[in-house]
Write a protein that holds these residues in place. Sequence first.
Motif, short mmCIF file in Angstrom:
data_model
loop_
_atom_site.label_atom_id
_atom_site.label_comp_id
_atom_site.label_asym_id
_atom_site.label_seq_id
_atom_site.Cartn_x
_atom_site.Cartn_y
_atom_site.Cartn_z
N GLY A 1 5.66 5.52 6.61
CA GLY A 1 5.95 6.58 5.47
C GLY A 1 5.29 7.95 5.82
N ASP A 2 4.17 8.13 6.47
CA ASP A 2 3.61 9.39 6.68
C ASP A 2 4.05 9.92 8.06
OD1 ASP A 2 2.37 7.93 8.48
OD2 ASP A 2 0.34 8.46 8.05
N GLY A 3 5.10 9.24 8.61
CA GLY A 3 5.63 9.79 9.94
C GLY A 3 4.81 9.28 11.04
N SER A 4 3.74 8.46 11.00
CA SER A 4 3.02 8.06 11.94
C SER A 4 3.78 6.63 12.82
CB SER A 4 1.73 7.62 11.83
OG SER A 4 1.61 6.68 10.88
N PHE A 5 3.38 6.30 13.85
CA PHE A 5 4.14 4.96 14.57
C PHE A 5 2.88 4.11 14.99
CE2 PHE A 5 6.47 8.98 15.41
CZ PHE A 5 7.71 8.55 15.19
N SER A 6 3.50 3.02 15.14
CA SER A 6 2.61 1.74 15.41
C SER A 6 2.48 1.82 17.21
CB SER A 6 3.43 0.37 15.13
OG SER A 6 4.43 0.27 15.94
N ILE A 7 1.82 1.10 17.66
CA ILE A 7 1.74 0.73 18.98
C ILE A 7 3.13 0.21 19.49
CG2 ILE A 7 0.84 -0.52 20.88
CD1 ILE A 7 -1.88 -0.28 19.33
N GLY B 1 0.86 -1.29 -0.02
CA GLY B 1 0.04 0.08 -0.22
C GLY B 1 0.81 1.36 0.18
N ALA B 2 0.16 2.47 0.00
CA ALA B 2 0.76 3.67 0.11
C ALA B 2 1.55 4.02 1.25
CB ALA B 2 -0.13 4.78 -0.28
N ASN B 3 1.21 3.61 2.37
CA ASN B 3 1.81 3.87 3.68
C ASN B 3 2.48 2.79 4.53
OD1 ASN B 3 2.43 5.76 5.70
ND2 ASN B 3 0.47 5.05 6.91
N THR B 4 3.61 2.49 3.79
CA THR B 4 4.44 1.31 4.47
C THR B 4 5.44 1.65 5.46
OG1 THR B 4 6.15 1.78 2.63
CG2 THR B 4 4.39 0.07 2.10
N ILE B 5 5.84 0.55 5.89
CA ILE B 5 6.66 0.50 7.10
C ILE B 5 8.20 1.20 6.58
CG2 ILE B 5 8.20 -0.41 8.97
CD1 ILE B 5 5.69 -2.29 9.57
N GLN B 6 8.65 2.24 6.93
CA GLN B 6 10.04 2.94 6.39
C GLN B 6 11.10 2.14 7.54
OE1 GLN B 6 10.12 4.97 3.75
NE2 GLN B 6 8.25 3.98 3.75
N LYS B 7 10.92 2.18 8.66
CA LYS B 7 11.92 1.43 9.67
C LYS B 7 11.26 1.14 10.95
CE LYS B 7 13.33 6.25 11.05
NZ LYS B 7 14.23 7.30 11.00
N TYR B 8 12.35 0.45 11.63
CA TYR B 8 11.71 0.14 13.14
C TYR B 8 12.66 0.66 14.04
CZ TYR B 8 9.25 -3.80 10.90
OH TYR B 8 8.53 -4.62 10.48
N LEU B 9 12.15 1.22 15.11
CA LEU B 9 12.93 1.99 16.15
C LEU B 9 13.18 1.28 17.38
CD1 LEU B 9 11.36 4.21 14.39
CD2 LEU B 9 11.92 6.00 15.86
N ILE B 10 14.20 0.80 18.10
CA ILE B 10 14.71 0.33 19.08
C ILE B 10 15.00 1.12 20.32
CG2 ILE B 10 16.10 -1.66 19.99
CD1 ILE B 10 15.78 -1.32 16.15
#
Length: 620
Positions: A494-500, A425-434
């Motif tokens: 991609g839009d700068g948002s984060f997961s839980i 889709g358009a808003n894919t995961i760009q990276k993971y933060l540890i």
Amino acid sequence: MRFKLLFIFCFLSVLSFATHNRSGYISYCYAGGGKYNIRIYTYTNASSTSADRCEQKLYISDLFGHVQDSLVCPRINNDVAAAGYCISGCSLCGNLIVAPYSGYGGVKENIYAGTTNPLNQAFYVLTMIDPSRDGGINNMGGSSSSTLDFALADTMYAYAGIVGAGTNCTPIITNPPIQNACFGSPWCYNPGATDNPENDSLDFSITRSLEGNGNTGGVEPISLETFPSGLTVNKETGTLCWNSPQPQGETNIALLIKEYRKNPFDGKRYLVGVTLFDIQILVRPCALNSITFQNPPHDTCVIAGTSFSTNINVSGSGITPPLTLSATGLPFVSTSIGPQPTLTSNSSGNSVSGVFSWTPSCLAENAADRITLQAYDNTLPLANANFSTFNIHVISPPPLNLTATAAADSIILHWNAPIGCGQTGANTIQKYLIYRITGCTPFIPSSCETGIPSGSGYALIGTTTSNITTFSDNNGTGFSPGNTYSYIVVAEFGDGSFSIASTNTCIIIKLNVPLLVKVSVDTTDISVGRMLVWWNKPLANVGNFDTIAYPGPYKFILYRRIGPLTTNTFTPIYTIMHNYYGQIGEINNMIDTISDDSIDTRGISTITNQFYYKVAFYYT
């Protein structure tokens, strides 16, 4: 960037004069290949058949007012009931949405369509003029309002550097701009405007309606228009309310609907479109009425893939039953954000109850999906209605199955991607933060909380790209034996948002070597100074030091170096040796004095020298 809405002059042919137009708006949507599908919506006095239009003409002007293109748009909608209100020669006659009733001319919805391929500009204004407005509009000169040419406008932005700005679609309007209000009775209306999956933010404000300028052929705000007292709009939801509608008759008001697009490169929102939405309100002498939502739904968050439902109860007084409940919003009309919600309702005279249910997919994540609930009765010619809006913010589930494993000099983390989110889709995961914290401290997100807040105590220690779900942490110089560390992982889109945030995982670094815990100057003296040194021996268990795998005898050697650190060498000053591990004493706390694995070093100068210590441990 700041942009002003400009109503650009455009040149139109003169059409026959007759009282006609009630309300309307222009919309467009990018169709690919540089083309846009244009729609003109007009709501007309159905009884004014002599002014019925088979087609409308649209002009497209640039930022400087130069006409770039014109477009003849034929009418594309039709129903059998509208045939009697259609001028001869029209192949399609529109839709009759309100039949004439007791002196009211009724309402016909007309949809005109065309396709345009404008030049590669950064800004366009779309305009339409059609003589004339309905006669008798109270706040537009009364009986003279029929001398005003009806005009509509929309804008099209296409900045460089704003992703998708040149392929925009205007908001979808789900409630037509024709409404009924009872004289003196509080009234509200919501256009049910929803943006497509571009996730643009909408901003609503009251503005003047437009008229055609006969001298220039352009459009401009109606100078004699007055704003009714007590009229307000919620800038976020678009709900327009009038606390005491008056006088009786027709009143027109326009909303300016601005679209703001979030730019993924800088996280800011930019204006990408402005639509003028012209509304007509018929104020009638009718019994004071009220339609009330009991405990209406509030804004909420839903984790993608989980189900959400809420009960809706509405009651009415002074209305014409039955009371009907409906819902509009992007999730009901979009075909690209996954399963659609449902609304079931049961009407019983002056009340209606319903259940709204939705299990959103990850395609709807990180979008504030506005739901507009409408309750309306059976009053003629136009129903009494009330509206309630709430937002459902769909958020990504967390990364799963986070584990931590100790390696030689590092800790290896592994996790799984959030289920179904951010892979396509358009808003894919760009990276993971540890993130890491010392100690085993769990992090429990609050409702609707994504990412890691600054006050959590967890520190960002690294990132990985979207396709890498492992991470090696060596803490720069290694880890202290016996310490506990806790980790959390978050996905960034991609839009700068984060997961839980993921569930934290903890790991204890093996205490399988001696651990120096304290060095203390006990006596300060030039010749008979005294230093105390403590250390903890390794923990004897399978998780730390396995005495079965590493049998005795066991030896501890304490080494000392007399400073400075860059000179001299460490020399052994104390040795402990036992055949069995249990024979070795153990320090229980740091204030213990002498034990088998600490040493009291005496007879040294603790004034002139610096001392450094290390402990070596041997088995077998």
